[in-house]
Design a protein around this motif. Structure first.
Motif, PDB file in Angstrom:
ATOM      1  N   THR B 233     -28.718  10.355 -18.119  1.00 44.00           N
ATOM      2  CA  THR B 233     -27.675  11.319 -17.752  1.00 44.00           C
ATOM      3  C   THR B 233     -27.404  11.288 -16.256  1.00 44.00           C
ATOM      4  O   THR B 233     -26.514  11.967 -15.772  1.00 44.00           O
ATOM      5  CB  THR B 233     -28.114  12.762 -18.085  1.00 44.00           C
ATOM      6  N   ALA B 252     -28.388  13.680  -9.730  1.00 47.26           N
ATOM      7  CA  ALA B 252     -28.447  12.635  -8.714  1.00 47.26           C
ATOM      8  C   ALA B 252     -27.328  11.602  -8.805  1.00 47.26           C
ATOM      9  O   ALA B 252     -26.833  11.133  -7.787  1.00 47.26           O
ATOM     10  CB  ALA B 252     -29.803  11.937  -8.785  1.00 47.26           C
ATOM     11  N   HIS B 253     -26.991  11.200 -10.033  1.00 48.90           N
ATOM     12  CA  HIS B 253     -26.036  10.106 -10.189  1.00 48.90           C
ATOM     13  C   HIS B 253     -25.022  10.410 -11.265  1.00 48.90           C
ATOM     14  O   HIS B 253     -25.267  11.227 -12.160  1.00 48.90           O
ATOM     15  CB  HIS B 253     -26.795   8.816 -10.554  1.00 48.90           C
ATOM     16  N   ALA B 254     -23.872   9.695 -11.175  1.00 47.62           N
ATOM     17  CA  ALA B 254     -22.798   9.912 -12.144  1.00 47.62           C
ATOM     18  C   ALA B 254     -22.930   9.010 -13.368  1.00 47.62           C
ATOM     19  O   ALA B 254     -22.122   9.086 -14.276  1.00 47.62           O
ATOM     20  CB  ALA B 254     -21.451   9.664 -11.467  1.00 47.62           C
ATOM     21  N   ARG B 255     -23.901   8.134 -13.356  1.00 45.67           N
ATOM     22  CA  ARG B 255     -24.106   7.245 -14.494  1.00 45.67           C
ATOM     23  C   ARG B 255     -25.605   7.063 -14.712  1.00 45.67           C
ATOM     24  O   ARG B 255     -26.429   7.589 -13.983  1.00 45.67           O
ATOM     25  CB  ARG B 255     -23.477   5.850 -14.225  1.00 45.67           C
ATOM     26  N   TRP B 256     -25.941   6.235 -15.687  1.00 45.84           N
ATOM     27  CA  TRP B 256     -27.316   5.959 -16.079  1.00 45.84           C
ATOM     28  C   TRP B 256     -28.141   5.447 -14.905  1.00 45.84           C
ATOM     29  O   TRP B 256     -27.765   4.493 -14.261  1.00 45.84           O
ATOM     30  CB  TRP B 256     -27.259   4.886 -17.163  1.00 45.84           C
ATOM     31  N   TYR B 258     -31.024   3.353 -13.279  1.00 45.52           N
ATOM     32  CA  TYR B 258     -31.681   2.117 -13.664  1.00 45.52           C
ATOM     33  C   TYR B 258     -32.985   1.853 -12.921  1.00 45.52           C
ATOM     34  O   TYR B 258     -33.786   1.032 -13.345  1.00 45.52           O
ATOM     35  CB  TYR B 258     -30.737   0.911 -13.446  1.00 45.52           C
ATOM     36  N   GLU B 274     -26.010   2.873 -12.438  1.00 50.10           N
ATOM     37  CA  GLU B 274     -24.818   2.113 -12.825  1.00 50.10           C
ATOM     38  C   GLU B 274     -23.582   2.567 -12.049  1.00 50.10           C
ATOM     39  O   GLU B 274     -22.547   1.926 -12.115  1.00 50.10           O
ATOM     40  CB  GLU B 274     -24.498   2.350 -14.305  1.00 50.10           C
ATOM     41  N   ASP B 275     -23.685   3.697 -11.344  1.00 46.69           N
ATOM     42  CA  ASP B 275     -22.514   4.233 -10.627  1.00 46.69           C
ATOM     43  C   ASP B 275     -22.280   3.554  -9.287  1.00 46.69           C
ATOM     44  O   ASP B 275     -21.455   3.995  -8.502  1.00 46.69           O
ATOM     45  CB  ASP B 275     -22.643   5.758 -10.440  1.00 46.69           C
ATOM     46  N   SER B 276     -22.994   2.472  -9.000  1.00 43.60           N
ATOM     47  CA  SER B 276     -22.875   1.679  -7.763  1.00 43.60           C
ATOM     48  C   SER B 276     -23.599   2.286  -6.574  1.00 43.60           C
ATOM     49  O   SER B 276     -23.507   1.759  -5.469  1.00 43.60           O
ATOM     50  CB  SER B 276     -21.412   1.460  -7.332  1.00 43.60           C
TER      51      SER B 276
END
Lengths: 380, 336
Positions: B233, B252-256, B258, B274-276
């Protein structure tokens, strides 16, 4: 990795193929009845019961070569004919489109919504043909049954498997370049703005808790992007609003399909070792799917005289040019069975192919058929 | 706070796999090793600290049976034990252990695929050294294999199989603060977000189980008795390992997510998704007041890249390295 990847790969690539062919048929002013026949024939073959049964079995993903062979057969499951250059371009477009959709999916689970978008469009193509429609409906059921119970981690594994399949593909697609979703180096744009995925919060908050569970501090930080709250979730049922636009038809008469071959060579210079490593059993990759697909195709050979050519390029000259200038590392190396070469081989092949037709109801024991086929290929 | 340095080119692009970067700092030889997975190949680079010498090596996941399809590698990690450093490679077929320079394979363990239901993927993933002589590796069934490693030679043996998780293991980490006071020295995470906290020994002891919330925990770290867990999340949670108390929750992040990493001497935390974005945080753990603080320090955006690995290159967090899907380089950043 995930053994449930192949159905999604096939359905989504197939869906993209149909979008592209529909656009080219329109662009070439193909008579409506012929165009409809092409679409119906391809969709019928795609959703053939026996074929789908095989497709949905848990299995490792096919190699790029093997999958390309399946799609070659599928593209020729109708009276339409495609030259090598057009088939190459068609496949480039299909794969880059699906790579884009997989990468841009906010959550791994959204790949299922993308698949449903393709299915919804396919259903629309055949809405006037009840027998094909029922095949499509059954496939919806299979997708729902197989995929909706999967966990987030399992979907991510499927996504990771797909991304390995698409690794290092950076073919530039004109429509993507125009829409600024792909850079001139072939890499897709990943925006750091827009809605966050369903289930994710907009980044920027740190909450600290005491031992008793009470929140004691809230801190904000700069997330370096411009995110907004998640949209509502799309429907995972056989019908409904999917919310995402990924997987919907991006082509129309005014937006032609083109790819750029030049400038991609330097990026694809470091091709992976997987594709080039010699595999003594490479021919075994003429897998059951391709055989099934080929078996269905043979049935149509009688209609060869009413066949017509579809060109993925604007002119015949462009098509020829594309074939000559295609960089080596981008060739797909399709496995061709030239069934017409040898009389005896032809009879054997036809017999084996015949076993897979709808009328035959035996389920072949793969190993002996495979051996026969392999032996024959050695002799060709 | 950090600026970008010259990248290291690698022979293949990185695959989209959790924790897809491992770093080993070899101070006596003024070298750092980096490993990045590309499908069925491990790309190893040895970089000299003066930036002048780079040497490359590739390892393939070897199969005993050539006819079967290629075995994809899930994760590669360096395991640092007091007596020796080893390189562990986990794939769909099994576990390979090499000398840390990748020159010799010292051990091979094949995964038992017979009793897995056919639709379930079989693979090993999640690697950590723990205590003086153990290497733990997770499996897709949820089991954790504990290997006993002698101080030299190839007589590595399977000491124990821990069966607590029911879902595929995603990551395993050992206590990295160097403190002898921590009771728990290992944490394991799975695809359901469940965390298990262990004490190592001849027989590993389960100290605590922290339930997940149906979302995969892709990366986990253990520092000063605090579990730091990153989820699909995009959230990071900090738990007290032994009690399971939630100390902090970070959107913390907008995508998964990693990859997570901690620089043990300074308490810097690195997260990548994954959000760069790669983010640097600072953790403060005060045992006396039983409090944990998290402060955000820095962001780096790797444009148009889904990041799959991020690791500090040293114990202070002075430098870190990043890998991304489809990227054929290891990007490096050092503090200003």
């Amino acid at each position: 990795m995930s053994s449930r990847t192949l159905p999604l790969l096939f359905i989504n690539l197939g869906g993209e193929m149909l979008y592209i062919l529909a656009q080219r048929l329109r662009a070439q002013n193909t008579p409506a009845d012929k165009a409809k026949k092409v679409m119906n024939d391809i969709i019928t073959t795609m959703f053939n019961k026996k074929f789908l049964e095989e497709l949905f079995k848990p299995q490792e993903l096919y190699s790029k070569k093997a999958l390309r062979t399946v799609f070659d057969r599928l593209a020729h499951a109708s009276i339409m004919r495609l030259n090598q250059a057009s088939m190459d371009k068609l496949y480039d477009l299909m794969t880059m489109a699906f790579k884009y959709q997989v990468l841009l999916c906010p959550r791994p689970k959204d790949i299922l919504l993308v698949s449903f978008n393709h299915m919804d469009a396919i259903k629309d193509f055949v809405k006037d043909t009840p027998n094909i429609l029922s095949q499509v409906d059954e496939t919806y059921q299979q997708l729902v049954e197989m995929y909706t119970p999967l966990s987030s981690g399992e979907f991510q594994l499927i996504r990771q498997t797909l991304l390995i399949f698409f690794q290092d593909m950076h073919i530039r697609v004109s429509i993507f370049l125009k829409d600024k979703v792909q850079n001139s180096n072939g890499r897709f744009v990943l925006p750091t703005c827009g809605p966050v995925p369903h289930g994710t919060q907009v980044p920027g908050l740190i909450r600290l808790f005491s031992c008793t569970g009470e929140e004691v501090t809230r801190l904000q930080f700069n997330n370096g992007g411009n995110y907004t709250a998640a949209l509502r979730e799309g429907s995972f049922e056989t019908f409904g609003d999917r919310v995402t636009k990924l997987g919907t038809n991006m082509y129309s008469v005014s937006r032609p399909v083109e790819t750029h071959m030049s400038g991609t060579s330097k990026n694809s210079a470091q091709h992976t070792k997987i594709n080039t490593a010699p595999n003594p059993l490479a021919k075994e990759e003429l897998n059951l799917l391709a055989k099934l697909m080929g078996g269905l195709e043979i049935q149509k050979l009688g209609n060869a005289d009413s066949g017509f050519r579809v060109n993925l390029f604007a002119t015949d000259e462009e098509e020829e040019e594309a074939l000559i200038t295609r960089p080596d590392e981008l060739s797909y190396g399709v496995i061709n069975i030239q069934a017409t070469k040898d009389q005896q081989a032809n009879a054997e092949l036809a017999k084996i192919m015949g076993e897979f037709t709808e009328s035959g109801d035996q389920s072949p024991s793969a190993s002996s058929k495979g051996d026969d086929l392999l032996a024959m290929m050695d002799g060709l | 706070m950090y600026h970008k340095e010259k990248s290291i080119q690698i022979k293949n692009s990185a695959s989209a796999l959790y924790n897809n970067l491992s770093v080993l700092r070899i101070a006596p030889r003024r070298l750092t090793y980096f490993t990045v997975v590309h499908a069925n190949v491990v790309n190893m680079v040895s970089a000299s600290w003066d930036g002048l010498n780079y040497s490359h090596r590739q390892l393939q996941s070897k199969e005993p049976n050539v006819a079967t399809s290629t075995s994809l590698i899930m994760q590669v990690a360096f395991c640092v034990l007091p007596s020796r450093d080893l390189l562990v490679v986990t794939s769909q077929k099994g576990i390979q252990i090499y000398e840390s320079d990748g020159s010799i394979m010292v051990y091979w363990h094949a995964l038992d695929t017979s009793d897995a239901p056919t639709a379930q993927a079989v693979f090993a993933r999640g690697i950590s050294a723990v205590w003086d002589n153990y290497i733990c590796v997770g499996v897709s069934s949820g089991a954790i294999l504990v290997f006993d490693v002698p101080s030299k030679g190839s007589n590595i043996t399977l000491s124990e199989v821990l069966e607590e998780h029911k879902e595929p293991i995603t990551d395993i980490a050992s206590e990295c603060s160097g403190s002898q006071e921590c009771i728990a020295d290992l944490v394991s995470a799975d695809d359901g977000g469940n965390l298990c906290v262990w004490k190592s020994g001849k027989e590993f002891q389960l100290l605590n189980k922290i339930p997940g919330f149906d979302m995969s925990c892709s990366s986990v770290k253990l520092w000063k008795g605090i579990v730091v867990a990153g989820y699909g999340t995009g959230q990071i949670h900090l738990f007290e390992a032994v009690t399971g108390i939630l100390h902090a929750e970070v959107n913390a992040h907008a995508r998964w997510i990693y990859s997570l990493d901690i620089a043990p001497f300074s308490g810097l935390l690195l997260s990548a998704a994954e959000d760069s974005l790669v983010r640097v945080w600072h953790l403060t753990v005060t045992p006396e007041t039983n409090s944990v603080e998290v402060a955000h320090l820095h962001n780096e955006c790797v444009t148009d890249t889904q990041i799959c690995g991020a690791k500090f290159c040293d114990g202070d967090g002075y430098a870190f390295a990043v890998t991304g899907y489809d990227l054929s380089e290891i990007i490096r950043y050092t503090q200003l």
